[in-house]
Design a protein around this motif. Structure first.
Motif, PDB file in Angstrom:
ATOM      1  N   HIS A  90       0.818  -1.207   0.000  1.00 52.18           N
ATOM      2  CA  HIS A  90       0.000   0.000   0.000  1.00 52.18           C
ATOM      3  C   HIS A  90       0.856   1.263   0.000  1.00 52.18           C
ATOM      4  N   ILE A  91       2.165   1.113   0.039  1.00 57.49           N
ATOM      5  CA  ILE A  91       3.058   2.275   0.083  1.00 57.49           C
ATOM      6  C   ILE A  91       3.196   2.873  -1.313  1.00 57.49           C
ATOM      7  N   PHE A  92       3.007   4.181  -1.416  1.00 59.87           N
ATOM      8  CA  PHE A  92       3.257   4.900  -2.666  1.00 59.87           C
ATOM      9  C   PHE A  92       4.719   5.326  -2.714  1.00 59.87           C
ATOM     10  N   LEU A  93       5.224   5.528  -3.908  1.00 57.97           N
ATOM     11  CA  LEU A  93       6.593   6.019  -4.055  1.00 57.97           C
ATOM     12  C   LEU A  93       6.769   7.360  -3.330  1.00 57.97           C
ATOM     13  N   ASP A  94       5.754   8.227  -3.413  1.00 57.09           N
ATOM     14  CA  ASP A  94       5.862   9.555  -2.807  1.00 57.09           C
ATOM     15  C   ASP A  94       5.746   9.531  -1.287  1.00 57.09           C
ATOM     16  N   ASP A  95       5.417   8.357  -0.720  1.00 66.85           N
ATOM     17  CA  ASP A  95       5.374   8.250   0.744  1.00 66.85           C
ATOM     18  C   ASP A  95       6.773   8.213   1.347  1.00 66.85           C
ATOM     19  N   ILE A  96       7.761   7.959   0.494  1.00 65.22           N
ATOM     20  CA  ILE A  96       9.141   7.907   0.948  1.00 65.22           C
ATOM     21  C   ILE A  96       9.737   9.307   0.849  1.00 65.22           C
ATOM     22  N   ARG A  97       9.878   9.966   1.970  1.00 63.37           N
ATOM     23  CA  ARG A  97      10.479  11.300   2.001  1.00 63.37           C
ATOM     24  C   ARG A  97      11.955  11.170   2.396  1.00 63.37           C
ATOM     25  N   ASP A 156      13.605  12.164   4.866  1.00 61.80           N
ATOM     26  CA  ASP A 156      13.898  11.955   6.279  1.00 61.80           C
ATOM     27  C   ASP A 156      12.800  11.206   7.025  1.00 61.80           C
ATOM     28  N   ILE A 157      11.756  10.793   6.315  1.00 64.89           N
ATOM     29  CA  ILE A 157      10.631  10.157   7.001  1.00 64.89           C
ATOM     30  C   ILE A 157       9.846   9.310   6.010  1.00 64.89           C
ATOM     31  N   ILE A 158       9.237   8.240   6.518  1.00 61.91           N
ATOM     32  CA  ILE A 158       8.367   7.385   5.718  1.00 61.91           C
ATOM     33  C   ILE A 158       6.995   7.387   6.367  1.00 61.91           C
ATOM     34  N   TRP A 159       5.954   7.643   5.559  1.00 59.28           N
ATOM     35  CA  TRP A 159       4.591   7.663   6.072  1.00 59.28           C
ATOM     36  C   TRP A 159       3.828   6.430   5.621  1.00 59.28           C
ATOM     37  N   MET A 160       2.998   5.918   6.505  1.00 58.57           N
ATOM     38  CA  MET A 160       2.080   4.834   6.176  1.00 58.57           C
ATOM     39  C   MET A 160       0.669   5.402   6.197  1.00 58.57           C
ATOM     40  N   TYR A 161       0.022   5.466   5.033  1.00 55.10           N
ATOM     41  CA  TYR A 161      -1.322   6.018   4.907  1.00 55.10           C
ATOM     42  C   TYR A 161      -2.356   4.900   4.908  1.00 55.10           C
ATOM     43  N   HIS A 162      -3.542   5.229   5.398  1.00 54.39           N
ATOM     44  CA  HIS A 162      -4.647   4.296   5.237  1.00 54.39           C
ATOM     45  C   HIS A 162      -4.878   4.122   3.738  1.00 54.39           C
ATOM     46  N   PRO A 163      -5.018   2.885   3.254  1.00 57.09           N
ATOM     47  CA  PRO A 163      -5.078   2.656   1.798  1.00 57.09           C
ATOM     48  C   PRO A 163      -6.278   3.284   1.112  1.00 57.09           C
ATOM     49  N   GLU A 164      -7.345   3.581   1.855  1.00 56.24           N
ATOM     50  CA  GLU A 164      -8.525   4.196   1.255  1.00 56.24           C
ATOM     51  C   GLU A 164      -8.697   5.659   1.653  1.00 56.24           C
ATOM     52  N   TYR A 165      -8.489   5.952   2.942  1.00 57.52           N
ATOM     53  CA  TYR A 165      -8.869   7.258   3.471  1.00 57.52           C
ATOM     54  C   TYR A 165      -7.679   8.183   3.734  1.00 57.52           C
ATOM     55  N   GLY A 166      -6.470   7.732   3.457  1.00 57.56           N
ATOM     56  CA  GLY A 166      -5.328   8.604   3.590  1.00 57.56           C
ATOM     57  C   GLY A 166      -5.452   9.817   2.667  1.00 57.56           C
ATOM     58  N   LYS A 167      -5.007  10.980   3.117  1.00 51.46           N
ATOM     59  CA  LYS A 167      -5.177  12.219   2.357  1.00 51.46           C
ATOM     60  C   LYS A 167      -3.817  12.804   1.968  1.00 51.46           C
ATOM     61  N   ASP A 168      -3.743  13.306   0.735  1.00 46.92           N
ATOM     62  CA  ASP A 168      -2.520  13.969   0.299  1.00 46.92           C
ATOM     63  C   ASP A 168      -2.520  15.423   0.781  1.00 46.92           C
ATOM     64  N   ARG A 169      -1.536  16.209   0.340  1.00 46.00           N
ATOM     65  CA  ARG A 169      -1.407  17.581   0.831  1.00 46.00           C
ATOM     66  C   ARG A 169      -2.581  18.457   0.455  1.00 46.00           C
ATOM     67  N   ARG A 170      -3.261  18.089  -0.623  1.00 41.62           N
ATOM     68  CA  ARG A 170      -4.418  18.878  -1.063  1.00 41.62           C
ATOM     69  C   ARG A 170      -5.722  18.387  -0.443  1.00 41.62           C
ATOM     70  N   GLY A 171      -5.620  17.371   0.412  1.00 45.90           N
ATOM     71  CA  GLY A 171      -6.810  16.857   1.077  1.00 45.90           C
ATOM     72  C   GLY A 171      -7.577  15.830   0.281  1.00 45.90           C
ATOM     73  N   ARG A 172      -7.032  15.357  -0.841  1.00 46.16           N
ATOM     74  CA  ARG A 172      -7.700  14.355  -1.659  1.00 46.16           C
ATOM     75  C   ARG A 172      -7.420  12.972  -1.096  1.00 46.16           C
TER      76      ARG A 172
END
Length: 491
Positions: free
Chosen positions: A254-261, A263-279
Motif C-alpha cells: 500500500h506504500i506509494f513512491l511519494d510516501d518515501i520522504r 527523512d521520514i516514511i509515512w504509512m497512509y490508510h489505503p482508502e482514506y489517507g489524504k494527500d497535501r491537497r486533502g484528496r
C-alpha cells in the motif's frame, strides 16, 4: 466409497449495493430460492460490509456447510434421529467429530472428516456472527423468513439458553476482528516467537538476496558494481521494512513512491489517507489511474489491510519508525532502486514494481514477494518454518523483540508497532526461554549478593535436600532412603 454430498456452490459476484465490491453468493437450489438470501443480507450488513474479501469467502464457506447440514437434517434416514431445535449444536459436533461412522457409513451423506481445534474454532466464530445477524434480521423484519432461517434462529435461541453451550459459553470466539480464539490456548499452549535469527538474517541478506549473476548495465560510471547490479532490491527493501520497521507483508503493497520522504516514511490508510491537497487515496487512485485501493479488489493484486494505529487523524497516516541501522540501509537501497529499477512513467503510484520481464512496471504482488523470499531462502540454504521463526512474519517479531531489548516502555512499543492496544504487542514481545532463564539467574545472583552484604535477613537461595532427610516430619516415609534389592523391592 460414495462421494460427499453438497447442497450449495459459492461464487464471487459484483455487488450492486456496494460499488466495486465483490461479495460471495451462496447458490442453492431453485426450491430454496436460487441463492441464500440470509447470507446475502449478512455480507451487506453494516457490521460486516467493510470486511476483507478473504474474510467473506471464509464466512461463506461456514454458512454453506451449515446450510448443507440443515438440508441433510431433512433426509429421512438421518433427520428422523435429530431434533432441528438442536441444529446448531449438532452442526458443531459434526464439524468437530466428522459425520462418518466407525463402519464407514454416513447417514448424512456429507462425508465430513473431524476438524482440528483451530479449524473448529474458525467455523464456530463465523457461525456465531452469522446467527447473531440472522436473529437481528428476523427481529427487524428485513428478510422474509425461510424455513432455513426459522430453524437456524430457533436452534440459536435454544443454544443461547443452555448452561453449557457449545456456541456461547465454552470458548466463545472473539467477535470484532473475525479471528477465533486459538483453541490451544485453553490448554495453556502458546508458540513463543523468537524472531528471525540474526545470523540467519545476515545470511539471507548477503547470500539469499544476491543476484545469481551481476548485471553490468547497473554498474556505476566507473565500471564498479552497485547494489542494483548485485542484489534483488525489491526483496532487500521489503525485508528491511519488515525487520527494521515492523511492517506486515501486506502493508508493503500500500506504500506509494511519494510516501518515501528524504527523512521520514509515512504509512497512509489505503482508502482514506489524504494527500497535501486533502484528496483521499481512493479518489486519487480512481481519478488518476483508474484503480481501486488494493484492499478492495480481488485477484493477484489484492493486498489486505489489518487495523493499524493512525496517529495523524487529519491525514489518516502514521509514521514508520525504522531502527537506526535499518533506516540508513533502507535509503541506500531505495536510491539505487529509484535510479535503476523504478520505471519512468508508471501506470500506478505504488513503491514496489514487478521486475519480471512479462509484467515489468506493474505493481508487485504478494505472491511475487513470497516467490522471491522462497528462492532467497533456498539460495541461503534455509527452509521456511513458522515454528522455527524462519518465515516472513518472524521479521515483525524480530522488530518487536528488538524494541523490548532496547528497554522501551510498552507504550512506545505499541506506537512503534502501530498497535491499537498494549495487549496486542504481547505476542510479539514475549521473552524467549533463554531470556527468562537469564533474568532469573541474574535476579538470584543479586539476591544472594544482597544477603551476603547488607540485607542479611533475606531467605537463603538454595535448593532443599529432598533425599537427605532434612525434614522434621515424614510420616508417609516419602523422603526416607529405602534400600531396594532381592526380596526388598516393597516399602
Amino acid at each position: 466409497m460414495s462421494r460427499p454430498i453438497t447442497y450449495h456452490l459459492i461464487r464471487s459476484m459484483p455487488s450492486p449495493l456496494m460499488a466495486s465490491e465483490h461479495v460471495p453468493l451462496v447458490i442453492v437450489s431453485k426450491q430454496d430460492g436460487f441463492f441464500l438470501r440470509e447470507a446475502h443480507a449478512f455480507f451487506h450488513d453494516e457490521r460486516y460490509s467493510d470486511r476483507s474479501h478473504s474474510w467473506r469467502l471464509a464466512a461463506a464457506k461456514t454458512i454453506g456447510l451449515f446450510f448443507d447440514f440443515f438440508k441433510a437434517s431433512e433426509i429421512e434416514d438421518f433427520g428422523g434421529a435429530i431434533n432441528q431445535h438442536m441444529l446448531v449444536r449438532n452442526f458443531l459436533l459434526a464439524v468437530s467429530r466428522g459425520t462418518i461412522l466407525r463402519d464407514g457409513e454416513d447417514p448424512t451423506g456429507l462425508r465430513w472428516k473431524p476438524s482440528s481445534p483451530d479449524r473448529y474454532a474458525v467455523r464456530k466464530s463465523y457461525l456465531r456472527q452469522f446467527l447473531e445477524a440472522l436473529q437481528d434480521f428476523s427481529d427487524e423484519g428485513t428478510i422474509i423468513p425461510t424455513r432455513f432461517c426459522q430453524v437456524a434462529v430457533s436452534s440459536r435461541a435454544r443454544e443461547y439458553q443452555r448452561a453449557r453451550s457449545l456456541l456461547y459459553h465454552l470458548g466463545a470466539p472473539r467477535t470484532y476482528s473475525g479471528k477465533p480464539n486459538d483453541s490451544r490456548r485453553s490448554l495453556g499452549v502458546q508458540h513463543k516467537k523468537r524472531g528471525f535469527d540474526q545470523e540467519a538474517l545476515l545470511k539471507l541478506l548477503q547470500v539469499g538476496c544476491r543476484r545469481s549473476r551481476s548485471i553490468h548495465a547497473f554498474y556505476n560510471k566507473n565500471g564498479e558494481p552497485t547494489l542494483a547490479s548485485e542484489f534483488n532490491l525489491n526483496l532487500l527493501m521489503a525485508i528491511i521494512l519488515m525487520v527494521g520497521g515492523g511492517l506486515r507483508q501486506s502493508e508493503l503493497f500500500h506504500i506509494f513512491l511519494d510516501d518515501i520522504r528524504p527523512d521520514i516514511i509515512w504509512m497512509y490508510h489505503p482508502e482514506y489517507g489524504k494527500d497535501r491537497r486533502g484528496r483521499i487515496r481512493s479518489d486519487y487512485l480512481r481519478e488518476e489511474f483508474g484503480l481501486l485501493p488494493r484492499n478492495r479488489i480481488t485477484g493477484t493484486q489484492r493486498a489486505g489491510w489489518k487495523r493499524f494505529l493512525i496517529t495523524d487523524d487529519q491525514r489518516m497516516r502514521s509514521r514508520l519508525f525504522l531502527l537506526p541501522y535499518w533506516h540508513e540501509l533502507f535509503y541506500k537501497v531505495f536510491y539505487e532502486y529509484r535510479r535503476n529499477i523504478y520505471p519512468n512513467n508508471p501506470a500506478h503510484p505504488y513503491l514496489f514494481v514487478s521486475t519480471d520481464a512479462r509484467f515489468y512496471g506493474q505493481p508487485w504482488s504478494i505472491q511475487g514477494l513470497k516467490d522471491s523470499f522462497k528462492a532467497a531462502m533456498n539460495k541461503a540454504g534455509m527452509k521456511q518454518s513458522k515454528f522455527e521463526d524462519t518465515n516472513m512474519h518472524a521479521f515483525r517479531h524480530s522488530y518487536g523483540q528488538t524494541l523490548v531489548s532496547m528497554g522501551l516502555s510498552p507504550l512506545y512499543v505499541k506506537e512503534a508497532m502501530h498497535h491499537l492496544s498494549i495487549e496486542s504487542q504481547q505476542v510479539y514481545t514475549r521473552p524467549s526461554d533463554e531470556t527468562v532463564n537469564k533474568h532469573l539467574q541474574e535476579a538470584a545472583a543479586r539476591m544472594q549478593a544482597m544477603k551476603d552484604g547488607k540485607y542479611s535477613n533475606l531467605s537463603v537461595l538454595e535448593s532443599p535436600d529432598l533425599i537427605g532427610g532434612k525434614f522434621m516430619s515424614d510420616p508417609a516415609g516419602i523422603f526416607t532412603l529405602v534400600g531396594l534389592g532381592r526380596n526388598r523391592d516393597r516399602i
